[in-house]
Design a protein around this motif. Structure first.
Motif, PDB file in Angstrom:
ATOM      1  N   TYR B  74       0.810  -1.214   0.000  1.00  0.00           N
ATOM      2  CA  TYR B  74       0.000   0.000   0.000  1.00  0.00           C
ATOM      3  C   TYR B  74       0.850   1.275   0.000  1.00  0.00           C
ATOM      4  N   TYR B  75       2.029   1.248   0.644  1.00  0.00           N
ATOM      5  CA  TYR B  75       2.803   2.490   0.668  1.00  0.00           C
ATOM      6  C   TYR B  75       3.821   2.604  -0.471  1.00  0.00           C
ATOM      7  N   ARG B  76       3.983   1.535  -1.233  1.00  0.00           N
ATOM      8  CA  ARG B  76       4.920   1.589  -2.335  1.00  0.00           C
ATOM      9  C   ARG B  76       4.555   2.736  -3.276  1.00  0.00           C
ATOM     10  N   ASN B  77       5.526   3.513  -3.671  1.00  0.00           N
ATOM     11  CA  ASN B  77       5.315   4.644  -4.576  1.00  0.00           C
ATOM     12  C   ASN B  77       4.411   5.731  -4.014  1.00  0.00           C
ATOM     13  N   ALA B  78       4.208   5.757  -2.726  1.00  0.00           N
ATOM     14  CA  ALA B  78       3.384   6.830  -2.175  1.00  0.00           C
ATOM     15  C   ALA B  78       4.194   8.120  -2.151  1.00  0.00           C
ATOM     16  N   ASN B  79       3.502   9.236  -2.340  1.00  0.00           N
ATOM     17  CA  ASN B  79       4.156  10.543  -2.313  1.00  0.00           C
ATOM     18  C   ASN B  79       3.948  11.259  -0.984  1.00  0.00           C
ATOM     19  N   ALA B  80       2.966  10.779  -0.236  1.00  0.00           N
ATOM     20  CA  ALA B  80       2.720  11.382   1.063  1.00  0.00           C
ATOM     21  C   ALA B  80       2.198  10.307   1.998  1.00  0.00           C
ATOM     22  N   ALA B  81       2.474  10.497   3.285  1.00  0.00           N
ATOM     23  CA  ALA B  81       1.930   9.567   4.273  1.00  0.00           C
ATOM     24  C   ALA B  81       1.293  10.374   5.394  1.00  0.00           C
ATOM     25  N   LEU B  82       0.093   9.943   5.788  1.00  0.00           N
ATOM     26  CA  LEU B  82      -0.516  10.490   6.995  1.00  0.00           C
ATOM     27  C   LEU B  82      -0.265   9.457   8.083  1.00  0.00           C
ATOM     28  N   LEU B  83       0.476   9.861   9.096  1.00  0.00           N
ATOM     29  CA  LEU B  83       0.806   8.935  10.186  1.00  0.00           C
ATOM     30  C   LEU B  83      -0.087   9.296  11.354  1.00  0.00           C
ATOM     31  N   VAL B  84      -1.126   8.495  11.531  1.00  0.00           N
ATOM     32  CA  VAL B  84      -2.181   8.876  12.468  1.00  0.00           C
ATOM     33  C   VAL B  84      -2.045   8.121  13.790  1.00  0.00           C
ATOM     34  N   PHE B  85      -2.160   8.837  14.892  1.00  0.00           N
ATOM     35  CA  PHE B  85      -2.243   8.185  16.198  1.00  0.00           C
ATOM     36  C   PHE B  85      -3.377   8.808  16.983  1.00  0.00           C
ATOM     37  N   ASP B  86      -3.670   8.184  18.113  1.00  0.00           N
ATOM     38  CA  ASP B  86      -4.765   8.636  18.963  1.00  0.00           C
ATOM     39  C   ASP B  86      -4.121   9.320  20.180  1.00  0.00           C
ATOM     40  N   ILE B  87      -4.429  10.604  20.405  1.00  0.00           N
ATOM     41  CA  ILE B  87      -3.727  11.321  21.477  1.00  0.00           C
ATOM     42  C   ILE B  87      -4.040  10.753  22.863  1.00  0.00           C
ATOM     43  N   THR B  88      -5.052   9.889  22.959  1.00  0.00           N
ATOM     44  CA  THR B  88      -5.380   9.328  24.270  1.00  0.00           C
ATOM     45  C   THR B  88      -4.723   7.960  24.488  1.00  0.00           C
ATOM     46  N   GLN B  89      -3.974   7.464  23.506  1.00  0.00           N
ATOM     47  CA  GLN B  89      -3.340   6.140  23.624  1.00  0.00           C
ATOM     48  C   GLN B  89      -1.863   6.285  23.272  1.00  0.00           C
ATOM     49  N   TYR B  90      -1.017   6.284  24.289  1.00  0.00           N
ATOM     50  CA  TYR B  90       0.391   6.558  24.011  1.00  0.00           C
ATOM     51  C   TYR B  90       1.011   5.523  23.069  1.00  0.00           C
ATOM     52  N   HIS B  91       0.594   4.274  23.230  1.00  0.00           N
ATOM     53  CA  HIS B  91       1.237   3.238  22.397  1.00  0.00           C
ATOM     54  C   HIS B  91       0.969   3.440  20.905  1.00  0.00           C
ATOM     55  N   THR B  92      -0.098   4.150  20.575  1.00  0.00           N
ATOM     56  CA  THR B  92      -0.348   4.389  19.143  1.00  0.00           C
ATOM     57  C   THR B  92       0.647   5.406  18.591  1.00  0.00           C
ATOM     58  N   PHE B  93       1.147   6.269  19.492  1.00  0.00           N
ATOM     59  CA  PHE B  93       2.192   7.227  19.094  1.00  0.00           C
ATOM     60  C   PHE B  93       3.517   6.488  18.920  1.00  0.00           C
ATOM     61  N   THR B  94       3.816   5.591  19.855  1.00  0.00           N
ATOM     62  CA  THR B  94       5.041   4.792  19.753  1.00  0.00           C
ATOM     63  C   THR B  94       5.055   4.006  18.445  1.00  0.00           C
ATOM     64  N   ALA B  95       3.887   3.475  18.082  1.00  0.00           N
ATOM     65  CA  ALA B  95       3.807   2.651  16.874  1.00  0.00           C
ATOM     66  C   ALA B  95       4.209   3.446  15.629  1.00  0.00           C
ATOM     67  N   ILE B  96       3.951   4.749  15.655  1.00  0.00           N
ATOM     68  CA  ILE B  96       4.292   5.580  14.496  1.00  0.00           C
ATOM     69  C   ILE B  96       5.788   5.515  14.203  1.00  0.00           C
ATOM     70  N   LYS B  97       6.577   5.420  15.274  1.00  0.00           N
ATOM     71  CA  LYS B  97       8.027   5.427  15.074  1.00  0.00           C
ATOM     72  C   LYS B  97       8.474   4.221  14.254  1.00  0.00           C
ATOM     73  N   ASN B  98       7.806   3.088  14.455  1.00  0.00           N
ATOM     74  CA  ASN B  98       8.132   1.919  13.633  1.00  0.00           C
ATOM     75  C   ASN B  98       7.728   2.125  12.182  1.00  0.00           C
ATOM     76  N   TRP B  99       6.583   2.791  12.008  1.00  0.00           N
ATOM     77  CA  TRP B  99       6.150   3.077  10.644  1.00  0.00           C
ATOM     78  C   TRP B  99       7.169   3.956   9.932  1.00  0.00           C
ATOM     79  N   VAL B 100       7.630   4.970  10.647  1.00  0.00           N
ATOM     80  CA  VAL B 100       8.581   5.900  10.023  1.00  0.00           C
ATOM     81  C   VAL B 100       9.863   5.170   9.644  1.00  0.00           C
TER      82      VAL B 100
END
Ligand SMILES: Nc1nc2c(ncn2[C@@H]2O[C@H](COP(=O)(O)OP(=O)(O)OP(=O)(O)O)[C@@H](O)[C@H]2O)c(=O)[nH]1
Ligand SMILES: [Mg+2]
Lengths: 523, 221
Positions: B74-100
């Motif tokens: 799904y991200y192959r050849n993407a020009n932009a990424a929206l990296l979404v987390f939930d401000i009430t769940q810290y682990h969803t923010f941590t998960a973004i770092k793996n995505w990046v």
């Protein structure tokens, strides 16, 4: 009171007294046997019970997925078969970065002593061979650690001697176990189902897990970490398992190993099929195009050489029925069809035909790059269907309340199920009193289960069974071409029952081409 | 009119509100009954910015772990990424770092990165500090936004920022995956008939917390 009337066979088969029989030669009622069926013909409990059945279609080639790709002289691209190696390769240890939560031992008694939990008719548990909880139908699996421990101990204790535990029978309760490589499934039930029937159900649940993970991934995970908490990877898929279990409890389709078709005038169905074929025939690597609506099959087109097993089609129907999100937008999702190839994923383009037509089209391919061609093809299909007013035909068929048995002019019969074996399809009228309530429908399905079990008993299969009960008289009949299960008034006479069966068969025969898909279209 | 066609992928953990955001932006509505995405859903939309039309192909991916290994598709050849987390769940923010990390490893072309903290309507349950998220966004060369799909806060800015970022990418000769053409040669007649969406003006509206970032983006183009 049950009587097994083998001598009655003669009356039904009409083989020995052709011509003499008032209804003429009953063999005419055998369904038209198509040269080829789009679905793999099923006998009940076929290959389900064995591990890795030696399916002849699997013997020729190692992998169906690989063969579809070879079909167009493409080189087999292993990347496509293995999700984990496509691009970012992620090892299992990486997947499980989050530390495994310590499980909650408190409260287990609270759950297991709970009256509601204890009184459930059927429990299904899934655990890893290391005893880690994976799933529980009722109550949170977290809270059942001790219970899972006991099950694991039981299985491994018996396994130590090279034996395999299959079932435990106590008064009123049946325990059935199914061990599948690194995971085991257990069912504890107070229903009157047989071990064979429960085993089939556990197999369906197992195939649902394989369908979301692939067998390859499942095996590898536990090879790398015996203690892996599979719930991480199954998060969100519990609803598929729940939904599958509900379908097993409430629908005859899975019991019969057959699907129901949306009744359509044959020319209408052919026109729909032709539109799909003509819009897709330039697309290479398209393996199946499947149109479903209202849990029924509208049409199915396949790549030559490949067939869809009804068990796989049930997984597809289960996915569609339990995923509201498909209604919002076009989706592109991996799906493993274990009977087709348990080792890898197919890619599915999934979309509802239109805002005003609730039929769902699935285009399944081995090629991960095919989204846009398939999306275009889908648009073409919808335009053509709309122009030919076929969306309307589908809509009116979907809106049709179904045929009640009263329309067949067989007053003695309250309900029946007819399965055409060669095409793995079945048909039954809409439930009328006394079966229109949830309770009534459940009792009817229980009756069909009993008939089904007795007819297909592994040790002593029967051709014909006539069971008289205080609530209804049940008749089951298995021939080479079809299976028929009928519920009659309790006081019906045998002669009337036989006449009714003949009328039902005649009616089915007359409408066969609308009720069933008798051809096997290919791209 | 110059037209740019780009691909934008929406990533983030299960339940953070990715689909709710996309549906809010494209469908102009919020539904409490959105069910978990299976695989990925595909949407398209158009944004007009000054003299440029940006056509976005939006891939809204499923956050469920079992689809994680499919992400490259799904991200192959993407020009932009929206990296979404939930401000009430810290682990969803941590998960973004793996995505990046994964994107940095696997996507070669430059990408517009937008870090999005969703569910600001639940601010009293906030677990991720705005400052921390902001600093992280800067450290990966992205922009931080806060949104509420429920209350329709800050969503347009996120998409607009990505579109503007893509216009900038298109001026960079390094970027080959963006399709750029002049509508005079390939445009469909309907494109001309469409009224210009009032999206550029939306930026002028004060949408609260994200405005700082917004202005910066506009200032630099
Ligand atoms: N309070 C609040 N709830 C939200 C907001 N956005 C989404 N939700 C809720 O969060 C839940 C998950 O939303 P989805 O949009 O399905 O989340 P998702 O990220 O697409 O989830 P997956 O598809 O499973 O990855 C739903 O119940 C939404 O109603 C928001 O801004 N505020
Ligand atoms: Mg979603």
């Amino acid at each position: 009171m049950a009587t097994t009337k083998t001598d009655e066979d003669v009356d039904f088969k009409g083989e020995n007294d052709e011509g003499k029989h008032p209804e003429g030669n009953l063999l005419n009622f055998e369904p038209e046997v198509p040269v080829e069926s789009m679905l793999v013909p099923t006998d009940n409990f076929d290959s389900f019970e064995q591990e890795a059945p030696p399916d002849p279609s699997n013997l020729k080639v190692d992998s169906n997925l690989a063969e579809c790709q070879n079909n167009d002289n493409n080189t087999v691209d292993d990347d496509k078969l293995d999700p984990d190696t496509s691009g970012a390769s992620r090892s299992i240890s990486e997947l499980s970065l989050a530390s495994e939560e310590s499980t909650d031992h408190h409260g287990e008694e609270e759950v297991t002593n709970n009256e509601e939990w204890r009184s459930q008719e059927k429990h299904v548990f899934i655990l890893s061979s290391a005893g880690k909880p994976i799933y529980s139908r009722h109550g949170s699996e977290d809270k059942l650690v001790t219970l899972f421990g006991v099950m694991q101990a039981l299985v491994s204790f018996i396994g130590d001697d090279g034996d395999v535990i299959r079932s435990i029978h106590t008064q009123g309760t049946l325990f059935v176990f199914l061990i599948k490589g690194p995971i085991m499934l257990a069912c504890v039930c107070k229903t009157r189902e047989s071990v064979a029937q429960i085993t089939v159900q556990l197999n369906y649940v197992y195939s649902q897990i394989v369908s979301v993970l692939t067998l390859q991934q499942l095996t590898r995970i536990y090879e790398q970490r015996r203690n892996y908490d599979l719930r991480r990877l199954l998060a969100g898929a519990e609803r598929l398992i729940d939904h599958m279990l509900i379908a097993l409890e409430t629908q005859p389709a899975l019991l019969l190993g057959a699907v129901q078709c949306l009744p359509l005038v044959p020319t209408t169905r052919d026109a729909i099929t032709n539109i799909i074929v003509s819009s897709c025939n330039k697309i290479k690597n398209l393996v199946f195009a499947i149109l479903v609506g209202g849990n029924q099959l509208v049409t199915l087109i396949r790549m030559k050489k490949f067939f869809l097993h009804p068990a796989d089609l049930h997984l597809i129907l289960n996915l569609v029925n339990s995923s509201e999100s498909f209604k919002a937008a076009e989706s592109w999702t991996p799906i493993c069809l274990p009977k087709f190839d348990p080792k890898g994923f197919l890619h599915a383009h999934v979309s509802y035909l239109a805002e005003d037509c609730e039929a769902c089209l699935l285009l399944l391919t081995v090629d991960a790059d095919l989204f846009f061609p398939l999306s275009e093809a889908k648009q073409k299909i919808v335009e053509k269907l709309r122009r030919a007013s076929l969306l309307q035909s589908i809509n009116s068929a979907l809106a049709h309340p179904g045929t009640p048995v009263s329309q067949l002019g067989v007053p003695e019969a309250r309900h029946f199920l007819y399965k055409c074996k060669a095409t793995a399809q079945f048909w039954g009228p809409v439930p009328a009193p006394p079966y229109q309530t949830a309770e009534g429908a459940k009792r009817l399905l229980d009756q069909y289960r009993i008939l089904h079990h007795r007819l297909h008993a592994p040790m002593q299969p029967l051709k014909l069974l006539y069971l008289q009960d205080h609530a209804e008289t049940m008749l089951g009949w298995v021939t080479t071409g079809f299976e028929l299960y009928v519920a009659f008034e309790p006081l019906v006479t045998k002669t009337n029952a036989i006449n009714a069966v003949n009328k039902i068969l005649r009616w089915i025969k007359k409408d066969e081409n609308g009720l069933f898909i008798t051809n096997a279209p290919t791209f | 009119m110059r037209t740019i066609e780009g691909k934008i992928v929406v990533l983030g953990s299960q339940g953070v509100g990715k689909t709710s955001m996309v549906v809010r932006y494209i469908g102009k509505m919020f539904s409490h009954h959105i069910s978990p995405t299976i695989g990925a859903s595909f949407f398209t939309c158009k944004i007009n910015i000054d003299e440029t039309r940006v056509k976005l192909q939006v891939w809204d991916t499923a956050g469920q772990e079992r689809f994680r290994s499919m992400a490259p598709m799904y991200y192959r050849n993407a020009n932009a990424a929206l990296l979404v987390f939930d401000i009430t769940q810290y682990h969803t923010f941590t998960a973004i770092k793996n995505w990046v990390k994964e994107l940095q490893r696997n996507v070669e072309e430059p990408m517009v990165l937008a870090l999005v903290g969703n569910k600001t309507d639940l601010v009293n349950q906030r677990k991720v500090l705005r400052e921390e998220a902001h600093q992280y966004a800067v450290s990966i060369g992205g922009t931080y936004f806060e949104t509420s799909a429920l209350q329709d806060e800050g969503i347009e800015e996120v998409f607009l920022n990505s579109a503007i970022g893509m216009i900038k990418l298109s001026e960079d000769s390094q970027c080959t995956s963006l399709r750029v053409y002049d509508s005079s040669d390939t445009s469909s007649p309907t494109a001309i008939l469409q009224p210009p969406p009032p999206l550029t003006s939306a930026v002028q509206l004060d949408k609260g917390p994200t405005q700082g970032e917004q202005e910066r983006v506009l200032a630099c183009c």
